[in-house]
Design a protein around this motif. Structure first.
Motif, PDB file in Angstrom:
ATOM      1  N   ALA A   1       0.836  -1.203   0.000  1.00 12.23           N
ATOM      2  CA  ALA A   1       0.000   0.000   0.000  1.00 12.23           C
ATOM      3  C   ALA A   1       0.868   1.250   0.000  1.00 12.23           C
ATOM      4  CB  ALA A   1      -0.933  -0.007   1.212  1.00 12.23           C
ATOM      5  N   PHE A   2       1.887   1.289   0.853  1.00  9.84           N
ATOM      6  CA  PHE A   2       2.753   2.467   0.904  1.00  9.84           C
ATOM      7  C   PHE A   2       3.535   2.633  -0.394  1.00  9.84           C
ATOM      8  CE2 PHE A   2       3.064   2.887   5.810  1.00  9.84           C
ATOM      9  CZ  PHE A   2       1.807   3.461   5.830  1.00  9.84           C
ATOM     10  N   HIS A   3       3.990   1.527  -0.970  1.00 10.80           N
ATOM     11  CA  HIS A   3       4.685   1.609  -2.266  1.00 10.80           C
ATOM     12  C   HIS A   3       3.752   2.187  -3.323  1.00 10.80           C
ATOM     13  CE1 HIS A   3       6.955   0.708  -5.837  1.00 10.80           C
ATOM     14  NE2 HIS A   3       5.906   0.049  -6.298  1.00 10.80           N
ATOM     15  N   ALA A   4       2.525   1.686  -3.360  1.00 14.09           N
ATOM     16  CA  ALA A   4       1.564   2.167  -4.357  1.00 14.09           C
ATOM     17  C   ALA A   4       1.283   3.652  -4.161  1.00 14.09           C
ATOM     18  CB  ALA A   4       0.265   1.367  -4.276  1.00 14.09           C
ATOM     19  N   LEU A   5       1.207   4.090  -2.928  1.00 15.38           N
ATOM     20  CA  LEU A   5       0.889   5.482  -2.633  1.00 15.38           C
ATOM     21  C   LEU A   5       2.094   6.406  -2.727  1.00 15.38           C
ATOM     22  CD1 LEU A   5      -1.520   4.897   0.357  1.00 15.38           C
ATOM     23  CD2 LEU A   5      -2.118   5.622  -1.964  1.00 15.38           C
ATOM     24  N   SER A   6       3.291   5.848  -2.951  1.00 14.92           N
ATOM     25  CA  SER A   6       4.495   6.674  -3.028  1.00 14.92           C
ATOM     26  C   SER A   6       4.582   7.458  -4.328  1.00 14.92           C
ATOM     27  CB  SER A   6       5.751   5.808  -2.858  1.00 14.92           C
ATOM     28  OG  SER A   6       5.933   4.974  -4.000  1.00 14.92           O
ATOM     29  N   ASP A   7       3.754   7.115  -5.295  1.00 16.41           N
ATOM     30  CA  ASP A   7       3.778   7.788  -6.594  1.00 16.41           C
ATOM     31  C   ASP A   7       2.649   8.819  -6.672  1.00 16.41           C
ATOM     32  OD1 ASP A   7       2.703   7.889  -9.554  1.00 16.41           O
ATOM     33  OD2 ASP A   7       4.828   7.356  -9.659  1.00 16.41           O
TER      34      ASP A   7
ATOM     35  N   ASN B   1       1.186  10.202  -9.253  1.00 16.87           N
ATOM     36  CA  ASN B   1       0.134   9.874 -10.219  1.00 16.87           C
ATOM     37  C   ASN B   1      -0.867   8.881  -9.628  1.00 16.87           C
ATOM     38  OD1 ASN B   1       0.927  11.503 -12.412  1.00 16.87           O
ATOM     39  ND2 ASN B   1       2.461   9.999 -13.017  1.00 16.87           N
ATOM     40  N   ARG B   2      -0.366   7.917  -8.865  1.00 20.19           N
ATOM     41  CA  ARG B   2      -1.267   6.941  -8.255  1.00 20.19           C
ATOM     42  C   ARG B   2      -2.142   7.589  -7.197  1.00 20.19           C
ATOM     43  NH1 ARG B   2       3.162   3.176  -9.568  1.00 20.19           N
ATOM     44  NH2 ARG B   2       4.181   3.457  -7.574  1.00 20.19           N
ATOM     45  N   ARG B   3      -1.573   8.524  -6.437  1.00 15.19           N
ATOM     46  CA  ARG B   3      -2.398   9.240  -5.458  1.00 15.19           C
ATOM     47  C   ARG B   3      -3.475  10.069  -6.162  1.00 15.19           C
ATOM     48  NH1 ARG B   3       2.738  10.022  -3.345  1.00 15.19           N
ATOM     49  NH2 ARG B   3       2.739  12.236  -3.961  1.00 15.19           N
ATOM     50  N   SER B   4      -3.126  10.668  -7.297  1.00 20.05           N
ATOM     51  CA  SER B   4      -4.104  11.445  -8.066  1.00 20.05           C
ATOM     52  C   SER B   4      -5.208  10.544  -8.605  1.00 20.05           C
ATOM     53  CB  SER B   4      -3.423  12.169  -9.226  1.00 20.05           C
ATOM     54  OG  SER B   4      -2.518  13.135  -8.746  1.00 20.05           O
TER      55      SER B   4
ATOM     56  N   ALA C   1      -7.456   9.022 -17.561  1.00 17.22           N
ATOM     57  CA  ALA C   1      -6.323   9.474 -18.374  1.00 17.22           C
ATOM     58  C   ALA C   1      -6.539  10.910 -18.845  1.00 17.22           C
ATOM     59  CB  ALA C   1      -6.121   8.538 -19.560  1.00 17.22           C
ATOM     60  N   THR C   2      -7.724  11.187 -19.346  1.00 15.61           N
ATOM     61  CA  THR C   2      -8.038  12.531 -19.829  1.00 15.61           C
ATOM     62  C   THR C   2      -7.958  13.546 -18.697  1.00 15.61           C
ATOM     63  OG1 THR C   2      -9.452  11.655 -21.577  1.00 15.61           O
ATOM     64  CG2 THR C   2      -9.814  13.953 -20.938  1.00 15.61           C
ATOM     65  N   GLU C   3      -8.546  13.209 -17.575  1.00 15.24           N
ATOM     66  CA  GLU C   3      -8.573  14.113 -16.417  1.00 15.24           C
ATOM     67  C   GLU C   3      -7.168  14.466 -15.944  1.00 15.24           C
ATOM     68  OE1 GLU C   3     -10.852  16.146 -13.406  1.00 15.24           O
ATOM     69  OE2 GLU C   3     -11.709  14.866 -14.957  1.00 15.24           O
ATOM     70  N   LEU C   4      -6.264  13.486 -15.967  1.00 13.89           N
ATOM     71  CA  LEU C   4      -4.913  13.697 -15.444  1.00 13.89           C
ATOM     72  C   LEU C   4      -3.896  14.079 -16.523  1.00 13.89           C
ATOM     73  CD1 LEU C   4      -4.695  10.800 -12.846  1.00 13.89           C
ATOM     74  CD2 LEU C   4      -5.214  13.215 -12.451  1.00 13.89           C
ATOM     75  N   GLY C   5      -4.304  14.037 -17.783  1.00 14.03           N
ATOM     76  CA  GLY C   5      -3.383  14.366 -18.862  1.00 14.03           C
ATOM     77  C   GLY C   5      -2.312  13.309 -19.079  1.00 14.03           C
ATOM     78  N   LEU C   6      -2.669  12.064 -18.808  1.00 12.94           N
ATOM     79  CA  LEU C   6      -1.757  10.928 -18.981  1.00 12.94           C
ATOM     80  C   LEU C   6      -2.286  10.020 -20.085  1.00 12.94           C
ATOM     81  CD1 LEU C   6      -1.315  10.011 -15.201  1.00 12.94           C
ATOM     82  CD2 LEU C   6       0.307  11.287 -16.619  1.00 12.94           C
TER      83      LEU C   6
END
Length: 107
Positions: free
Chosen positions: A9-15, A17-20, A36-41
């Motif tokens: 969980a902490f690894h996943a939340l360390s990024d 983009n993943r938190r967004s 993807a559209t919302e975040l521009g990725l």
């Protein structure tokens, strides 16, 4: 407490983009393309991040026709919450003693 689940969980939340992504899907199920559209990725990048979040148990995915919809798994967040909850009793006790001692010094 499951330390492997906590680490994932902490690894996943360390990024960031993943938190967004997690913030976007906490309001309800969202398709990959919309995220993807919302975040521009790109959808490929979002799919990669969703895979990490899913493997950590933080999101769940379902199919709706040809779309993959993702939402927060509250149960997945519980492992992190439990970790931090362990800190509060100690901190509150310290705060109580500090306040009591400050009151005794003033009186």
């Amino acid at each position: 407490m499951n330390s492997l689940a906590l680490d994932e969980a902490f690894h996943a939340l360390s990024d960031g983009n993943r938190r967004s992504i997690l913030a976007l899907v906490r309001g309800g199920r969202r398709p990959v393309g919309e995220i993807a559209t919302e975040l521009g990725l790109s959808q490929q990048v979002v799919s990669h991040h969703l895979k990490v979040l899913r493997e950590a148990g933080l999101v769940s995915g379902t199919r709706d026709g040809t779309r993959h919809l993702y939402a927060v798994r509250v149960e997945g967040l519980a492992v992190g919450k439990a970790f931090f909850d362990d800190f509060w009793p100690e901190r509150l006790t310290r705060l109580k003693h500090t306040i009591e001692n400050a009151g005794a010094a003033d009186g």
